[in-house]
Scaffold this motif. Structure first.
Motif, PDB file in Angstrom:
ATOM      1  N   THR A   1       0.763  -1.330   0.078  1.00  0.00           N
ATOM      2  CA  THR A   1       0.117   0.054   0.055  1.00  0.00           C
ATOM      3  C   THR A   1       0.900   1.234   0.008  1.00  0.00           C
ATOM      4  O   THR A   1       2.030   1.213   0.544  1.00  0.00           O
ATOM      5  CB  THR A   1      -1.058   0.003   1.281  1.00  0.00           C
ATOM      6  N   GLY A   2       0.444   2.284  -0.574  1.00  0.00           N
ATOM      7  CA  GLY A   2       0.911   3.452  -0.721  1.00  0.00           C
ATOM      8  C   GLY A   2       1.143   4.311   0.507  1.00  0.00           C
ATOM      9  O   GLY A   2      -0.039   4.352   1.215  1.00  0.00           O
ATOM     10  N   TRP A   3       2.044   5.045   0.802  1.00  0.00           N
ATOM     11  CA  TRP A   3       2.004   5.860   1.836  1.00  0.00           C
ATOM     12  C   TRP A   3       1.586   7.230   1.620  1.00  0.00           C
ATOM     13  O   TRP A   3       1.717   7.916   0.614  1.00  0.00           O
ATOM     14  CB  TRP A   3       3.310   5.917   2.646  1.00  0.00           C
ATOM     15  N   GLY A   4       0.696   7.913   2.511  1.00  0.00           N
ATOM     16  CA  GLY A   4       0.110   9.197   2.216  1.00  0.00           C
ATOM     17  C   GLY A   4      -0.964   9.118   1.247  1.00  0.00           C
ATOM     18  O   GLY A   4      -1.871   8.412   1.140  1.00  0.00           O
ATOM     19  N   LYS A   5      -0.789   9.742   0.033  1.00  0.00           N
ATOM     20  CA  LYS A   5      -1.332  10.207  -1.042  1.00  0.00           C
ATOM     21  C   LYS A   5      -1.243   9.209  -2.234  1.00  0.00           C
ATOM     22  O   LYS A   5      -2.151   8.959  -2.995  1.00  0.00           O
ATOM     23  CB  LYS A   5      -1.624  11.386  -1.448  1.00  0.00           C
ATOM     24  N   GLY A   6      -0.018   8.636  -2.362  1.00  0.00           N
ATOM     25  CA  GLY A   6       0.252   7.967  -3.271  1.00  0.00           C
ATOM     26  C   GLY A   6      -0.394   6.507  -3.467  1.00  0.00           C
ATOM     27  O   GLY A   6      -0.876   5.878  -2.293  1.00  0.00           O
ATOM     28  N   PRO A   7      -0.773   6.014  -4.532  1.00  0.00           N
ATOM     29  CA  PRO A   7      -1.399   4.514  -4.947  1.00  0.00           C
ATOM     30  C   PRO A   7      -0.471   3.579  -4.464  1.00  0.00           C
ATOM     31  O   PRO A   7       0.995   3.747  -4.265  1.00  0.00           O
ATOM     32  CB  PRO A   7      -1.781   4.362  -6.281  1.00  0.00           C
ATOM     33  N   GLY A   8      -1.104   2.411  -4.101  1.00  0.00           N
ATOM     34  CA  GLY A   8      -0.170   1.185  -3.829  1.00  0.00           C
ATOM     35  C   GLY A   8       0.553   0.676  -5.341  1.00  0.00           C
ATOM     36  O   GLY A   8       0.242   1.077  -6.314  1.00  0.00           O
ATOM     37  N   PHE A   9       1.573  -0.187  -4.982  1.00  0.00           N
ATOM     38  CA  PHE A   9       2.303  -0.919  -6.164  1.00  0.00           C
ATOM     39  C   PHE A   9       2.566  -2.240  -5.820  1.00  0.00           C
ATOM     40  O   PHE A   9       2.470  -2.866  -4.514  1.00  0.00           O
ATOM     41  CB  PHE A   9       3.431   0.051  -6.340  1.00  0.00           C
ATOM     42  N   TRP A  10       2.912  -3.129  -6.918  1.00  0.00           N
ATOM     43  CA  TRP A  10       3.171  -4.352  -6.754  1.00  0.00           C
ATOM     44  C   TRP A  10       4.719  -4.510  -6.675  1.00  0.00           C
ATOM     45  O   TRP A  10       5.388  -4.111  -7.599  1.00  0.00           O
ATOM     46  CB  TRP A  10       2.741  -5.085  -8.176  1.00  0.00           C
ATOM     47  N   ALA A  11       5.458  -5.235  -5.333  1.00  0.00           N
ATOM     48  CA  ALA A  11       6.685  -5.302  -5.345  1.00  0.00           C
ATOM     49  C   ALA A  11       6.905  -6.689  -5.578  1.00  0.00           C
ATOM     50  O   ALA A  11       6.358  -7.622  -5.416  1.00  0.00           O
ATOM     51  CB  ALA A  11       7.081  -4.985  -3.852  1.00  0.00           C
ATOM     52  N   ARG A  12       8.085  -6.725  -6.493  1.00  0.00           N
ATOM     53  CA  ARG A  12       8.478  -8.035  -6.820  1.00  0.00           C
ATOM     54  C   ARG A  12       9.489  -8.789  -5.751  1.00  0.00           C
ATOM     55  O   ARG A  12      10.527  -7.920  -5.428  1.00  0.00           O
ATOM     56  CB  ARG A  12       9.019  -8.293  -8.263  1.00  0.00           C
ATOM     57  N   ALA A  13       9.460  -9.895  -5.465  1.00  0.00           N
ATOM     58  CA  ALA A  13      10.415 -10.485  -4.738  1.00  0.00           C
ATOM     59  C   ALA A  13      10.822 -12.134  -5.264  1.00  0.00           C
ATOM     60  O   ALA A  13       9.922 -12.701  -5.823  1.00  0.00           O
ATOM     61  CB  ALA A  13      10.183 -10.536  -2.940  1.00  0.00           C
TER      62      ALA A  13
END
Length: 188
Positions: free
Chosen positions: A67-79
């Protein structure tokens, strides 16, 4: 009146908090884009949900939504994770309703409320009898639990087998440098 509302609220919450269901038959190996969840070898009870990118004998590559912090949208993190460190891998195969579980919880909560009502009734013109309290609250609890259980759904997960490394082929027998000879033994 507060006891009745509390009972209905309790039945609704218990039906809504149904855990995920795991089937026992193994699923096929997941493909890219499938919803998965995995648990490590050290703690096989805590699952981490993700979206699979690739799976081979060496590693599992996945994406987790951050999930994004503040106003930014979330993103998919690859691991990625080595397959040797994965204890359990499960694949999402669908969803199911919880009508039966909801009805059972509703019967229990409604029956308890019916017993409470039956113990507190006074004989009067508009007051229910103890039998009416017991039957009425039990049926009302069952119906409410059935409805709430049918409206809530749980994820269904199936375990899958991890691809394992194939053992290296056995080494050929050692060849000695001694010449090959043929002989005959004669016992004395």
């Amino acid at each position: 009146m507060r006891i009745r509302r509390l009972g209905l609220l309790t039945a609704g919450l218990l039906a809504a908090c149904a855990p995920a269901h795991v089937v026992t038959t193994p699923a096929p190996i997941p493909v890219a884009g499938d919803r998965i969840r995995y648990a490590g070898v050290s703690d096989s009870s805590e699952f981490i949900a993700a979206r699979m990118v690739s799976l081979n004998a060496d590693s599992l590559v996945f994406e987790r939504f951050v999930t994004g912090w503040g106003k930014g949208p979330g993103f998919w993190a690859r691991a990625s994770l080595p397959t040797d460190s994965i204890g359990l891998l499960q694949v999402h195969i669908g969803r199911r309703g919880n009508a039966g579980r909801g009805a059972l919880i509703g019967v229990l909560v409604g029956g308890a409320l019916g017993v409470t009502c039956a113990a507190q009734t006074e004989s009067g013109w508009l007051e229910p009898t103890p039998e009416e309290c017991l039957v009425g609250y039990t049926l009302m609890g069952a119906g409410t639990g059935l409805l709430l259980g049918a409206l809530t759904h749980s994820d269904v997960w199936a375990p899958t087998l991890l691809p394992r490394r194939t053992p290296p082929p056995p080494a050929p027998p050692p060849v000695s440098g001694a010449p090959l000879a043929v002989g005959i033994r004669i016992p004395l």
